[in-house]
Design a protein around this motif. Structure first.
Motif, PDB file in Angstrom:
ATOM      1  N   GLY A  26       0.639  -1.315  -0.020  1.00  0.00           N
ATOM      2  CA  GLY A  26      -0.192  -0.069  -0.078  1.00  0.00           C
ATOM      3  C   GLY A  26       0.977   1.124   0.021  1.00  0.00           C
ATOM      4  N   ALA A  30      -3.585   2.529  -1.032  1.00  0.00           N
ATOM      5  CA  ALA A  30      -4.162   1.733   0.086  1.00  0.00           C
ATOM      6  C   ALA A  30      -5.086   0.429  -0.299  1.00  0.00           C
ATOM      7  N   ALA A  49      -3.252  -2.707   0.011  1.00  0.00           N
ATOM      8  CA  ALA A  49      -2.628  -3.299   1.449  1.00  0.00           C
ATOM      9  C   ALA A  49      -3.735  -4.222   1.844  1.00  0.00           C
TER      10      ALA A  49
END
Length: 534
Positions: free
Chosen positions: A488, A493, A496
């Motif tokens: 990430g 993100a 992630a």
């Protein structure tokens, strides 16, 4: 400050460097052209400053051990030899060093050996042993007692965002505590138990907010919490920062002096502190900071001599031929590489797909100085094009994740007028430091970025190359990428905590070299699977 009567004032200088990234000698490894940077020049500057000031404290603020072919060669091929970066720093005689995020890139065993060879302490109060909650490297702070009894405490902190980037096996057993919470505890110890007169916090992390307005300048992830440290932790006099590769002088946040000394040994931060003893207590009367640029300084021969034997090996290794390219993968304009498919990027993605055993991949042109390949290929060229110690991961993502990642990538551009001549880079990718490495280019999909459209609405085409079908936002796809992005890193993100399909614990630069050596000849190809339009 020697022999200063108690009612008089005295001066000390806090010297600091950060983000040296393995830069020792004043030339580029890619082409051996001179640069105004490196420890050899830093040493000259620090010697001059120590002659100028009677009392000094020198702290290196982290990201020392990784970043050049010298560090790579030592870590991967000659780690049984003394660490050349530590040998150089021992000559500089810092009072302390702080653990940076890149200190973990070659593994904790490598880091611990470097610490063992160091004639100075490594500080990090917020890197804790998971078993007992104590600082895992044992030294949260150091105290230096100067003339007339003046005591200066230096607390070390490391960005707590490391688990979002680093390979899990490199940080086993470490709890990354919030830096603000750690600082609140340890500054109190320095003030109330150690009774220091001046508190310096050296934080390998940067500033997440504008120093004047307090407005966020980046996503509030916890990667950079310098503003929060200054605003929320009582008792800090001076906050040394890093990680962002900025030069910051003569700034304050709620009374706390803020400084940052740039990167790669381009200069030394110097904070001049005027102290006065009143009623048996030292108080700060004035603080002034400056940045001493090393440009034009003569490199210290002692540093050059220190690394000469291993440096000679590095140069021979770098110039070994490992293969050749048929065609042209030269980078003549880094900006143009990011506007449409380029043979170098296509090649790196092909390597990642080969070793990742998948059909979709992304990578970046990390730096504008990447030369590409043409003719005979050497290790020097491989490492000049792939400068980071990233390893390869394949993660399983959804079509929506791919779409979102491309929209994130598309935010790299800022276009206020029609026409390609008006394409500009979004300032968020240039300030506070260049982040070209966060602009990804993909293989195995076909896509178009229209930067005349609003951010978040720029992907106008997205197909799977192998089938020509539209990406299914609900479907799953295995994508090869570097471990930093897979975690990430870089505000991706959406990647992630995804399922890891394959983890290849080998530096991608090594994979590139291996791919070339196995084939002898590689070919420049271009399938034009993506482009940027206005």
């Amino acid at each position: 400050m020697s022999n200063i009567p108690h009612h008089e004032s005295g001066k000390l200088a806090i010297l600091h460097t950060s983000d040296i990234h393995g830069t020792v000698l004043p030339y580029r490894y890619a082409d051996q052209m001179p640069i105004e940077a490196g420890i050899a020049k830093i040493s000259t500057a620090i010697k001059q400053l120590r002659r100028q000031y009677e009392e000094t404290i020198y702290v290196d603020n982290g990201d020392l051990l990784q970043g050049t072919p010298l560090t790579y060669y030592h870590a991967r091929m000659k780690s049984s030899l003394p660490n050349p970066l530590i040998a150089c720093m021992n000559l500089l005689q810092p009072d302390a060093a702080v653990v940076g995020n890149h200190e973990f890139n070659y593994g904790i065993t490598y880091l611990r050996q470097a610490m063992k060879e160091s004639k100075f302490p490594w500080l990090s109060a917020n890197l804790l042993d998971e078993t007992n909650g104590e600082p895992i490297f044992g030294v949260p702070y150091m105290i230096k007692e100067l003339s007339a009894g003046l005591k200066v405490g230096v607390l070390g902190l490391t960005t707590s965002y490391i688990p979002n980037w680093e390979l899990p096996q490199h940080i086993v057993g470490i709890d990354f505590e919030c830096v603000v919470r750690a600082a609140q505890r340890w500054v109190k110890v320095l003030r109330e138990e150690e009774h220091v007169d001046l508190v310096v916090v050296s934080y390998h992390g940067g500033l997440e907010r504008d120093m004047n307005s307090g407005e966020l300048t980046e996503p509030d992830t916890g990667e950079n919490e310098g503003y929060k440290l200054a605003a929320e932790v009582q008792g800090i006099d001076i906050l040394l920062t890093g990680h962002q590769h900025r030069v910051i002088v003569n700034e304050r946040i709620q009374g706390v002096v803020i400084a940052q000394p740039g990167s790669h040994g381009q200069g030394v931060g110097c904070i001049e502190v005027q102290m006065e003893r009143v009623d048996e207590k030292w108080i700060v009367r004035a603080v002034c900071s400056k940045w001493i640029e090393v440009a034009g300084m003569t490199p210290d021969k002692h540093i050059i001599d220190q690394v000469a034997p291993i440096e000679a090996e590095v140069q021979v290794w770098l110039d070994q031929s490992i293969g050749q390219v048929e065609g042209d993968m030269t980078v003549t304009d880094a900006g143009q590489v990011r506007l449409s498919d380029h043979p170098l990027i296509e090649f790196i993605n092909r390597v990642q797909m080969e070793y990742g055993q998948t059909t979709i991949s992304n990578t970046a042109l990390f730096d504008d100085t990447a030369p590409g390949f043409v003719g005979r290929i050497t290790m020097r060229q491989v490492l000049a094009n792939y400068i980071y110690a990233n390893t390869l991961k394949v993660i399983r993502v959804t079509g929506q994740d791919i779409w979102d990642a491309l929209e994130q990538t598309a935010s790299y551009f800022d276009c206020t007028e029609q026409g390609s001549e008006h394409i500009r880079i979004n300032e968020a990718y240039l300030y506070p430091k260049p982040q070209h490495y966060n602009y990804d280019m993909w293989e195995g999909i076909e896509y178009e970025i229209d930067i005349s459209r609003a951010v978040g609405e720029r992907i106008t085409k997205l197909l799977v190359s192998s089938s020509g079908q539209q990406i299914d936002v609900h479907g799953t796809y295995d994508v090869a990428m570097n471990h930093y992005r897979a975690a990430g890193g870089g505000n991706y993100a959406m990647f992630a905590n995804k399922l890891t399909v394959l983890d290849v614990p080998t530096d991608i630069a090594e994979l590139i070299a291996d791919y070339i050596m196995q084939r002898g000849t590689i070919y420049s190809t271009l399938n034009h699977n993506w482009r940027v339009v206005t």
